[in-house]
Design a protein around this motif. Structure first.
Motif, mmCIF file in Angstrom:
data_model
loop_
_atom_site.group_PDB
_atom_site.id
_atom_site.type_symbol
_atom_site.label_atom_id
_atom_site.label_comp_id
_atom_site.label_asym_id
_atom_site.label_seq_id
_atom_site.Cartn_x
_atom_site.Cartn_y
_atom_site.Cartn_z
ATOM 1 N N LEU A 58 -17.898 -15.091 11.348
ATOM 2 C CA LEU A 58 -17.022 -15.891 10.477
ATOM 3 C C LEU A 58 -16.438 -15.060 9.341
ATOM 4 O O LEU A 58 -15.650 -15.561 8.523
ATOM 5 C CB LEU A 58 -17.787 -17.092 9.906
ATOM 6 N N GLY A 59 -16.826 -13.793 9.265
ATOM 7 C CA GLY A 59 -16.189 -12.864 8.328
ATOM 8 C C GLY A 59 -16.548 -13.061 6.864
ATOM 9 O O GLY A 59 -15.812 -12.602 5.983
ATOM 10 N N GLY A 60 -17.673 -13.707 6.601
ATOM 11 C CA GLY A 60 -18.036 -14.017 5.208
ATOM 12 C C GLY A 60 -18.104 -12.808 4.285
ATOM 13 O O GLY A 60 -17.613 -12.858 3.161
ATOM 14 N N GLY A 61 -18.711 -11.729 4.756
ATOM 15 C CA GLY A 61 -18.845 -10.534 3.911
ATOM 16 C C GLY A 61 -17.486 -9.949 3.565
ATOM 17 O O GLY A 61 -17.196 -9.636 2.398
ATOM 18 N N SER A 62 -16.620 -9.829 4.566
ATOM 19 C CA SER A 62 -15.264 -9.307 4.327
ATOM 20 C C SER A 62 -14.482 -10.244 3.407
ATOM 21 O O SER A 62 -13.721 -9.804 2.555
ATOM 22 C CB SER A 62 -14.490 -9.191 5.643
ATOM 23 N N SER A 63 -14.680 -11.541 3.602
ATOM 24 C CA SER A 63 -13.983 -12.519 2.768
ATOM 25 C C SER A 63 -14.444 -12.407 1.316
ATOM 26 O O SER A 63 -13.627 -12.433 0.382
ATOM 27 C CB SER A 63 -14.241 -13.927 3.297
ATOM 28 N N ASN A 64 -15.755 -12.267 1.112
ATOM 29 C CA ASN A 64 -16.272 -12.106 -0.256
ATOM 30 C C ASN A 64 -15.657 -10.871 -0.909
ATOM 31 O O ASN A 64 -15.235 -10.907 -2.064
ATOM 32 C CB ASN A 64 -17.803 -11.948 -0.250
ATOM 33 N N ALA A 65 -15.599 -9.772 -0.150
ATOM 34 C CA ALA A 65 -15.026 -8.530 -0.692
ATOM 35 C C ALA A 65 -13.558 -8.748 -1.075
ATOM 36 O O ALA A 65 -13.112 -8.337 -2.156
ATOM 37 C CB ALA A 65 -15.143 -7.410 0.335
ATOM 38 N N ALA A 66 -12.812 -9.433 -0.202
ATOM 39 C CA ALA A 66 -11.387 -9.645 -0.464
ATOM 40 C C ALA A 66 -11.170 -10.541 -1.682
ATOM 41 O O ALA A 66 -10.302 -10.277 -2.527
ATOM 42 C CB ALA A 66 -10.727 -10.277 0.763
ATOM 43 N N THR A 67 -11.988 -11.597 -1.800
ATOM 44 C CA THR A 67 -11.844 -12.498 -2.948
ATOM 45 C C THR A 67 -12.095 -11.738 -4.252
ATOM 46 O O THR A 67 -11.354 -11.897 -5.233
ATOM 47 C CB THR A 67 -12.795 -13.711 -2.808
ATOM 48 N N VAL A 68 -13.106 -10.877 -4.247
ATOM 49 C CA VAL A 68 -13.409 -10.098 -5.450
ATOM 50 C C VAL A 68 -12.253 -9.136 -5.760
ATOM 51 O O VAL A 68 -11.817 -9.025 -6.919
ATOM 52 C CB VAL A 68 -14.755 -9.340 -5.269
ATOM 53 N N LEU A 69 -11.724 -8.480 -4.746
ATOM 54 C CA LEU A 69 -10.616 -7.535 -4.978
ATOM 55 C C LEU A 69 -9.395 -8.247 -5.552
ATOM 56 O O LEU A 69 -8.808 -7.815 -6.553
ATOM 57 C CB LEU A 69 -10.206 -6.844 -3.664
ATOM 58 N N VAL A 70 -9.011 -9.350 -4.909
ATOM 59 C CA VAL A 70 -7.790 -10.064 -5.316
ATOM 60 C C VAL A 70 -7.978 -10.701 -6.700
ATOM 61 O O VAL A 70 -7.099 -10.619 -7.564
ATOM 62 C CB VAL A 70 -7.416 -11.130 -4.251
ATOM 63 N N ALA A 71 -9.133 -11.309 -6.927
ATOM 64 C CA ALA A 71 -9.348 -12.014 -8.200
ATOM 65 C C ALA A 71 -9.510 -11.019 -9.354
ATOM 66 O O ALA A 71 -8.858 -11.179 -10.402
ATOM 67 C CB ALA A 71 -10.576 -12.918 -8.100
ATOM 68 N N LEU A 72 -10.317 -9.982 -9.159
ATOM 69 C CA LEU A 72 -10.503 -9.028 -10.268
ATOM 70 C C LEU A 72 -9.224 -8.246 -10.547
ATOM 71 O O LEU A 72 -8.961 -7.857 -11.691
ATOM 72 C CB LEU A 72 -11.668 -8.072 -9.990
ATOM 73 N N ASN A 73 -8.409 -8.025 -9.513
ATOM 74 C CA ASN A 73 -7.116 -7.357 -9.740
ATOM 75 C C ASN A 73 -6.298 -8.142 -10.765
ATOM 76 O O ASN A 73 -5.666 -7.558 -11.651
ATOM 77 C CB ASN A 73 -6.370 -7.260 -8.411
ATOM 78 N N THR A 74 -6.361 -9.476 -10.676
ATOM 79 C CA THR A 74 -5.656 -10.320 -11.651
ATOM 80 C C THR A 74 -6.408 -10.348 -12.979
ATOM 81 O O THR A 74 -5.828 -10.132 -14.044
ATOM 82 C CB THR A 74 -5.506 -11.762 -11.104
ATOM 83 N N LEU A 75 -7.714 -10.608 -12.926
ATOM 84 C CA LEU A 75 -8.481 -10.805 -14.167
ATOM 85 C C LEU A 75 -8.596 -9.511 -14.976
ATOM 86 O O LEU A 75 -8.636 -9.548 -16.213
ATOM 87 C CB LEU A 75 -9.884 -11.345 -13.863
#
Ligand SMILES: C[C@@](CO)(OP(=O)(O)O)[C@H](O)COP(=O)(O)OP(=O)(O)OC[C@H]1O[C@@H](n2ccc(N)nc2=O)[C@H](O)[C@@H]1O
Ligand SMILES: Nc1ncnc2c1ncn2[C@@H]1O[C@H](COP(=O)(O)OP(=O)(O)O)[C@@H](O)[C@H]1O
Length: 293
Positions: free
Chosen positions: A107-124
């Protein structure tokens, strides 16, 4: 004079959705051993939730360790460190996760977690990397990170990094997890894994239903040979509705046109099979959260 970061010390929540591979064809193997794929990714509305607090201090702290995963190996921490090193930001972050996605199920959970952190921290952190740059950075953490960074359902080629947008039906799915875990590496190193599926012609993708006999999952062909639990559950589900394994398994999705139908089969499942019902999404829920910031 630089502007103050408006996100400092605020805690914000971001979804980290699962994906399913509506089909997964292995069309060849590269010299480095990695397999070239043709696969169709769709998100589902079932997600982990990641909370992020930007700190003035530069540490990256995961407040909610995941059982069985060392913090230093956790893709959440790895993603935050990668972005920090790439951009030299002075900020840090406190991170926590409400983890509901089963691990190692395709279900790609680990990759999804990594992507959410990258995209969100890029903004924050106000790093201003483009989505293409974040996807390229994320690919080093996992083959599925780019799809989660871009956030649209896509036909993917290569190892999953060449993406073209596609809009499959947003069906309802009953997702089941047989009682076994399957290593991605083991699947890809198996001698008898089918590796020569013919590439699809562009016209083959002009449909909205990909769970029919024109498409398949090559990993499923292998997995059902060696994992009787998967073969048995898949055969049971297929009696009711179109069903297929996602990624390298072991989760199976069964397709319906309404949530009621999916819930009614869920109620009949053999004892001991964990499951949930979710709808397919052609846009990641992360996109709309980021757009509102
Ligand atoms: C095949 C997919 C489809 O979604 O399966 P799931 O992991 O989601 O089940 C993914 O692309 C998997 O991505 P990911 O789980 O990130 O794989 P990686 O960590 O990059 O690779 C794990 C191992 O699998 C093999 N591997 C992976 C992907 C690929 N296209 N060819 C390979 O041969 C490699 O031996 C690699 O060392
Ligand atoms: N944040 C994370 N969430 C899930 N798994 C993680 C994470 N960080 C590292 N991992 C490791 O990645 C492995 C694969 O997990 P996951 O991405 O959920 O499955 P899959 O690749 O089958 O879709 C896990 O077994 C775990 O050891």
């Amino acid at each position: 004079m630089s502007h103050a970061n408006p996100f400092i010390n605020k805690t914000l929540e971001f979804p980290s959705p699962a994906k399913i591979n509506l089909f997964l064809h292995i069309v060849g193997q590269r010299e480095d051993g990695y397999h070239n794929l043709e696969t169709l990714f769709q998100f589902i509305d079932y997600n982990d939730t990641i909370s992020l607090t930007v700190t003035q201090a530069s540490d990256i702290t995961l407040l909610t360790p995941i059982e069985g995963v060392d913090n230093d190996d956790n893709l959440i921490v790895k993603a935050a460190r990668l972005l920090k090193n790439k951009t030299n930001t002075s900020f840090g972050a406190n991170i926590s996760i409400d983890k509901i996605l089963p691990m190692g199920g395709g279900l790609g959970g680990g990759s999804s977690n990594a992507a959410t952190v990258l995209v969100a921290l890029n903004t924050l952190w106000q790093c201003q990397l483009s989505l293409d740059e974040l996807a390229e950075l994320g690919l080093s953490l996992g083959a599925d990170v780019p799809i989660f960074v871009h956030g649209f359902a896509a036909f993917a080629q290569g190892v999953g990094e060449q993406l073209s947008m596609i809009e499959p039906q947003e069906s309802w799915y009953l997702i089941t997890k047989p009682e076994c875990s399957i290593s991605t590496q083991q699947v890809f190193t198996a001698k008898d894994l089918p590796r020569n599926t013919k590439k699809l012609s562009p016209s083959a993708l002009k449909t909205r239903d990909f769970i029919n006999k024109n498409f398949h999952n090559d990993c499923q062909t292998l997995v059902i040979k060696y994992y009787p639990e998967v073969a048995k559950l898949l055969a049971w589900l297929l009696e009711y509705a179109p069903s297929r394994m996602t990624g390298t398994g072991s989760c199976i999705f069964t397709q319906f046109s309404s949530s009621q139908e999916a819930l009614s089969l869920q109620a009949k499942l053999p004892k001991g099979i964990s499951s949930f019902v979710a709808q397919g999404l052609n846009k990641s829920p992360l996109c709309s959260v980021i757009a509102k910031l």
